[in-house]
Design a protein around this motif. Structure first.
Motif, PDB file in Angstrom:
ATOM      1  N   LYS A 160       0.834  -1.203   0.000  1.00  0.00           N
ATOM      2  CA  LYS A 160       0.000   0.000   0.000  1.00  0.00           C
ATOM      3  C   LYS A 160       0.870   1.255   0.000  1.00  0.00           C
ATOM      4  CE  LYS A 160      -3.840  -2.202   2.475  1.00  0.00           C
ATOM      5  NZ  LYS A 160      -4.762  -2.115   3.632  1.00  0.00           N
ATOM      6  N   ASP A 161       0.307   2.336  -0.542  1.00  0.00           N
ATOM      7  CA  ASP A 161       1.050   3.593  -0.560  1.00  0.00           C
ATOM      8  C   ASP A 161       0.919   4.301   0.785  1.00  0.00           C
ATOM      9  OD1 ASP A 161      -1.439   4.852  -0.482  1.00  0.00           O
ATOM     10  OD2 ASP A 161      -1.428   5.401  -2.601  1.00  0.00           O
ATOM     11  N   TYR A 162       1.483   5.502   0.846  1.00  0.00           N
ATOM     12  CA  TYR A 162       1.517   6.268   2.096  1.00  0.00           C
ATOM     13  C   TYR A 162       0.117   6.530   2.645  1.00  0.00           C
ATOM     14  CZ  TYR A 162       2.386  10.235   5.214  1.00  0.00           C
ATOM     15  OH  TYR A 162       2.419  11.082   6.296  1.00  0.00           O
ATOM     16  N   TYR A 163      -0.858   6.626   1.744  1.00  0.00           N
ATOM     17  CA  TYR A 163      -2.224   6.947   2.151  1.00  0.00           C
ATOM     18  C   TYR A 163      -3.073   5.699   2.399  1.00  0.00           C
ATOM     19  CZ  TYR A 163      -0.679  11.451   0.371  1.00  0.00           C
ATOM     20  OH  TYR A 163       0.044  12.601   0.151  1.00  0.00           O
ATOM     21  N   GLY A 164      -2.473   4.532   2.287  1.00  0.00           N
ATOM     22  CA  GLY A 164      -3.204   3.301   2.534  1.00  0.00           C
ATOM     23  C   GLY A 164      -3.902   2.724   1.327  1.00  0.00           C
ATOM     24  N   ASN A 165      -3.660   3.300   0.148  1.00  0.00           N
ATOM     25  CA  ASN A 165      -4.264   2.768  -1.068  1.00  0.00           C
ATOM     26  C   ASN A 165      -3.460   1.571  -1.577  1.00  0.00           C
ATOM     27  OD1 ASN A 165      -6.225   4.938  -1.218  1.00  0.00           O
ATOM     28  ND2 ASN A 165      -4.522   6.250  -1.882  1.00  0.00           N
TER      29      ASN A 165
END
Length: 301
Positions: free
Chosen positions: A198-203
């Motif tokens: 996941k990316d920094y934003y949780g995506n």
């Protein structure tokens, strides 16, 4: 002009080409490593090239001098463009991020022999906790930070529980996060670990391990099988030699057995032909066992 393209995918496929981007395009919006220029930087070259092409196609040069002048203008525009240093993209695509994670120290067992699915940890043993990387991880040479969530699949998933507080594996390595083997199957059973990146934003960016790249084996207790082959018959003068086969569950094969404490006892009688017979034979081993005789053995799972 053949070295220029307004199609970023084409430039990715052929890195010799330069991507012509819209005016104002920033490096962090162009794929990492891709050379690009803005549309305005190609305008003079495009105009000179178009003019020369049209005159050549229409054969409308009034004189040789005009032809020479057109060629000179095209050359000057080409030289001016050649002097431009292209920008280089810095954007990491999802595919690039996933490739970096797959090859990096967060999941690749080449970087650690303590991962739950590393060869050195096999088979996973009952009551122990095995490591899965859970901290944030930064793609090398970038500002891209990802996190990894783990899930398990396969027949062996039912025997595991996630351990948020960590624990020790069977080699006494302490870990802050992982999975604990709560009980053993009757036979060695595979479990697959799947990493969701996941990316920094949780995506979610993607998943790794869905095809069994991070598989492990949960070990089963080694015990005597209910089905055993017939005992061999030995006949010799003073010494008896031969092989005794013992079927075991929970292992693939016995690699080595310490036979220094194994013996055969029974009532020995001598037959008319001089051969010896052991009546009511029993195999004795070095240690007692719930399943019968216990031999010091090394087995593969």
């Amino acid at each position: 002009m053949d070295m220029l393209t307004e199609d970023e995918a084409e430039a990715l496929a052929d890195r010799a080409k330069i991507f012509v981007a819209a005016n104002g395009t920033r490096a962090d919006s162009v794929t990492k490593g891709l050379k690009f220029v803005e549309f305005s930087q190609t305008a003079a070259l495009e105009d000179a090239y178009t003019a020369a092409r049209n005159k050549l196609a229409g054969e409308i040069f009034v004189s040789q001098a005009e032809c020479g002048q057109t060629a000179q203008e095209l050359q000057e525009a080409s030289d001016a463009f050649a002097a431009i240093v292209p920008n280089v993209g810095t954007l990491y695509t999802n595919a690039m991020i996933m490739e970096a994670v797959k090859n990096g120290g967060a999941v690749n067992p080449q970087y650690s022999s303590e991962f739950a699915y590393s060869a050195e940890m096999q088979p996973l043993r009952n009551g122990y906790t095995y490591w899965l990387y859970r901290s944030s991880w930064t793609v090398p040479d970038s500002g891209v930070t990802v996190s990894i969530d783990w899930s398990v699949s396969g027949d062996g998933a039912q025997y595991l529980a996630f351990a948020p507080e960590g624990g020790r594996d069977h080699k006494n390595n302490m870990h802050s996060y992982g999975v604990t083997v709560m009980r053993q199957p009757d036979e060695p059973t595979e479990v697959r670990f799947v990493a969701t990146v996941k990316d920094y934003y949780g995506n979610e960016i993607g998943k790794l391990g869905e095809n069994g790249e991070y598989a492990a084996i949960i070990g089963a207790p080694m015990r005597l099988s209910n089905t055993q082959p017939s005992a061999p018959r030995f006949a010799s003068g003073d010494f008896a030699t031969g092989e005794i086969y013992i079927n075991l569950n929970g292992v693939e094969a016995i690699q080595k057995v310490d036979d220094s404490k194994i013996g055969i006892t029974g009532c020995v009688s001598t037959l008319e032909n001089g051969l010896h017979q052991i009546n009511n034979p029993a195999v004795t081993g070095g240690k007692p066992s719930t399943y019968g005789v216990c031999l010091d053995a090394i087995a593969t799972h």
